[in-house]
Design a protein around this motif. Sequence first.
Motif, short mmCIF file in Angstrom:
data_model
loop_
_atom_site.label_atom_id
_atom_site.label_comp_id
_atom_site.label_asym_id
_atom_site.label_seq_id
_atom_site.Cartn_x
_atom_site.Cartn_y
_atom_site.Cartn_z
N PRO A 60 12.11 8.49 -1.51
CA PRO A 60 13.42 8.63 -1.31
C PRO A 60 13.56 10.53 -1.06
O PRO A 60 14.20 10.99 0.04
CB PRO A 60 14.01 8.74 -3.33
CG PRO A 60 13.57 7.01 -3.30
CD PRO A 60 12.16 7.24 -2.69
N ASP A 61 12.19 11.06 -1.45
CA ASP A 61 12.29 12.43 -0.94
C ASP A 61 11.38 12.79 0.05
O ASP A 61 11.24 13.54 0.96
CB ASP A 61 11.13 13.22 -2.25
CG ASP A 61 10.03 12.66 -2.40
OD1 ASP A 61 9.77 11.87 -1.63
OD2 ASP A 61 9.02 12.91 -3.36
N ALA A 62 11.17 11.40 0.94
CA ALA A 62 10.40 12.01 2.36
C ALA A 62 8.23 12.00 2.53
O ALA A 62 8.32 12.33 3.19
CB ALA A 62 11.37 12.09 3.12
N SER A 63 8.41 12.31 1.40
CA SER A 63 7.05 12.60 0.64
C SER A 63 6.03 11.34 1.27
O SER A 63 4.75 11.08 1.16
CB SER A 63 6.96 12.73 -0.39
OG SER A 63 6.78 11.99 -1.40
N PRO A 97 1.82 11.01 10.62
CA PRO A 97 0.81 11.64 9.83
C PRO A 97 0.78 11.15 8.36
O PRO A 97 0.61 11.91 7.22
CB PRO A 97 1.83 12.53 9.78
CG PRO A 97 2.63 12.53 10.02
CD PRO A 97 3.06 11.15 11.19
N VAL A 98 0.01 10.43 7.98
CA VAL A 98 -0.29 9.46 6.65
C VAL A 98 -2.21 9.68 5.98
O VAL A 98 -2.89 9.96 7.10
CB VAL A 98 0.23 7.92 7.11
CG1 VAL A 98 1.64 8.00 7.01
CG2 VAL A 98 -0.38 6.83 6.73
N LEU A 99 -1.88 9.61 4.79
CA LEU A 99 -3.22 9.20 4.03
C LEU A 99 -2.49 8.54 3.07
O LEU A 99 -1.66 8.53 2.09
CB LEU A 99 -3.31 10.78 3.51
CG LEU A 99 -3.88 11.61 4.53
CD1 LEU A 99 -3.71 13.38 3.44
CD2 LEU A 99 -4.66 11.47 5.13
N ARG A 100 -3.36 7.06 3.20
CA ARG A 100 -2.86 6.28 1.85
C ARG A 100 -3.61 7.05 -0.10
O ARG A 100 -4.70 7.65 0.32
CB ARG A 100 -4.10 5.12 2.39
CG ARG A 100 -3.97 3.83 1.54
CD ARG A 100 -4.73 2.43 1.42
NE ARG A 100 -5.07 2.75 2.10
CZ ARG A 100 -6.66 1.63 2.15
NH1 ARG A 100 -6.45 1.22 0.54
NH2 ARG A 100 -7.61 1.40 2.91
N VAL A 101 -3.07 6.47 -0.35
CA VAL A 101 -3.47 6.67 -1.83
C VAL A 101 -4.30 5.29 -2.28
O VAL A 101 -3.54 4.73 -2.29
CB VAL A 101 -1.87 6.71 -2.26
CG1 VAL A 101 -1.68 7.00 -3.62
CG2 VAL A 101 -0.53 7.44 -1.53
N LEU A 132 0.86 -1.14 0.22
CA LEU A 132 -0.12 -0.02 0.08
C LEU A 132 0.64 1.28 0.20
O LEU A 132 2.21 1.34 0.50
CB LEU A 132 -1.03 0.37 1.40
CG LEU A 132 -1.35 -1.35 1.43
CD1 LEU A 132 -2.43 -0.99 3.33
CD2 LEU A 132 -2.66 -1.19 0.30
N GLN A 133 0.68 2.61 -0.50
CA GLN A 133 1.61 3.42 -0.71
C GLN A 133 0.46 4.06 0.04
O GLN A 133 -0.50 5.19 0.44
CB GLN A 133 1.27 4.56 -2.55
CG GLN A 133 2.49 3.07 -3.30
CD GLN A 133 3.41 2.46 -2.81
OE1 GLN A 133 4.19 3.82 -2.59
NE2 GLN A 133 3.73 1.82 -3.42
N TYR A 134 1.51 5.02 0.80
CA TYR A 134 1.16 6.25 1.65
C TYR A 134 1.85 7.84 1.98
O TYR A 134 2.85 7.70 1.11
CB TYR A 134 0.91 5.96 3.73
CG TYR A 134 -0.33 4.75 3.85
CD1 TYR A 134 -1.07 5.33 4.11
CD2 TYR A 134 -0.02 3.62 3.85
CE1 TYR A 134 -2.08 4.73 4.41
CE2 TYR A 134 -0.58 2.83 3.61
CZ TYR A 134 -1.48 2.78 4.61
OH TYR A 134 -2.50 1.93 4.84
N ASP A 135 0.45 8.46 1.11
CA ASP A 135 1.60 10.17 1.35
C ASP A 135 1.42 10.51 3.24
O ASP A 135 1.16 10.19 4.05
CB ASP A 135 0.70 10.84 0.72
CG ASP A 135 1.02 11.03 -0.66
OD1 ASP A 135 1.52 10.61 -1.06
OD2 ASP A 135 -0.84 11.35 -0.65
N VAL A 137 -3.31 0.62 11.99
CA VAL A 137 -2.20 0.32 12.08
C VAL A 137 -1.77 1.78 12.08
O VAL A 137 -0.84 2.28 13.51
CB VAL A 137 -1.60 -0.53 11.99
CG1 VAL A 137 0.06 -0.85 12.65
CG2 VAL A 137 -2.04 -2.12 12.55
N LEU A 138 -1.87 1.71 11.24
CA LEU A 138 -1.13 2.82 11.17
C LEU A 138 -1.30 4.97 11.97
O LEU A 138 -1.29 5.64 12.57
CB LEU A 138 -0.67 3.75 9.30
CG LEU A 138 0.18 2.62 8.26
CD1 LEU A 138 0.43 3.25 7.17
CD2 LEU A 138 1.39 2.54 9.44
N LYS A 139 -2.47 4.93 11.79
CA LYS A 139 -3.48 5.96 12.68
C LYS A 139 -2.98 5.42 13.68
O LYS A 139 -2.96 6.14 14.89
CB LYS A 139 -4.79 6.33 12.10
CG LYS A 139 -5.07 6.04 11.13
CD LYS A 139 -6.57 6.79 9.98
CE LYS A 139 -5.99 6.33 9.37
NZ LYS A 139 -7.73 6.97 8.35
#
Length: 72
Positions: free
Chosen positions: A38-41, A67-71, A6-9, A60-62
């Motif tokens: 690599p850019d820590a975004s 501070p993440v939002l799933r893409v 899963l990708q997260y911003d 789990v992340l929340k």
Amino acid sequence: MTRVELQYDLSKPLSDADYERLSELKSVYGVMGIRLRPDASGMTVEYDATRLNPDGVDHVLKRSGLPVLRVV
């Protein structure tokens, strides 16, 4: 075992405490790995789909306070 990613911003830059929380996530049952961009975004979370589902990974992340939002 079925590995899924899963990708997260990130909604803000990670603090030192956030990095500690990231290291603790490796001990969560079903989480296989976490890679920061690599850019820590943002980051990629690899998990075992026989143990967790996407909503479980989000939880789990929340719960960890990251501070993440799933893409989608």
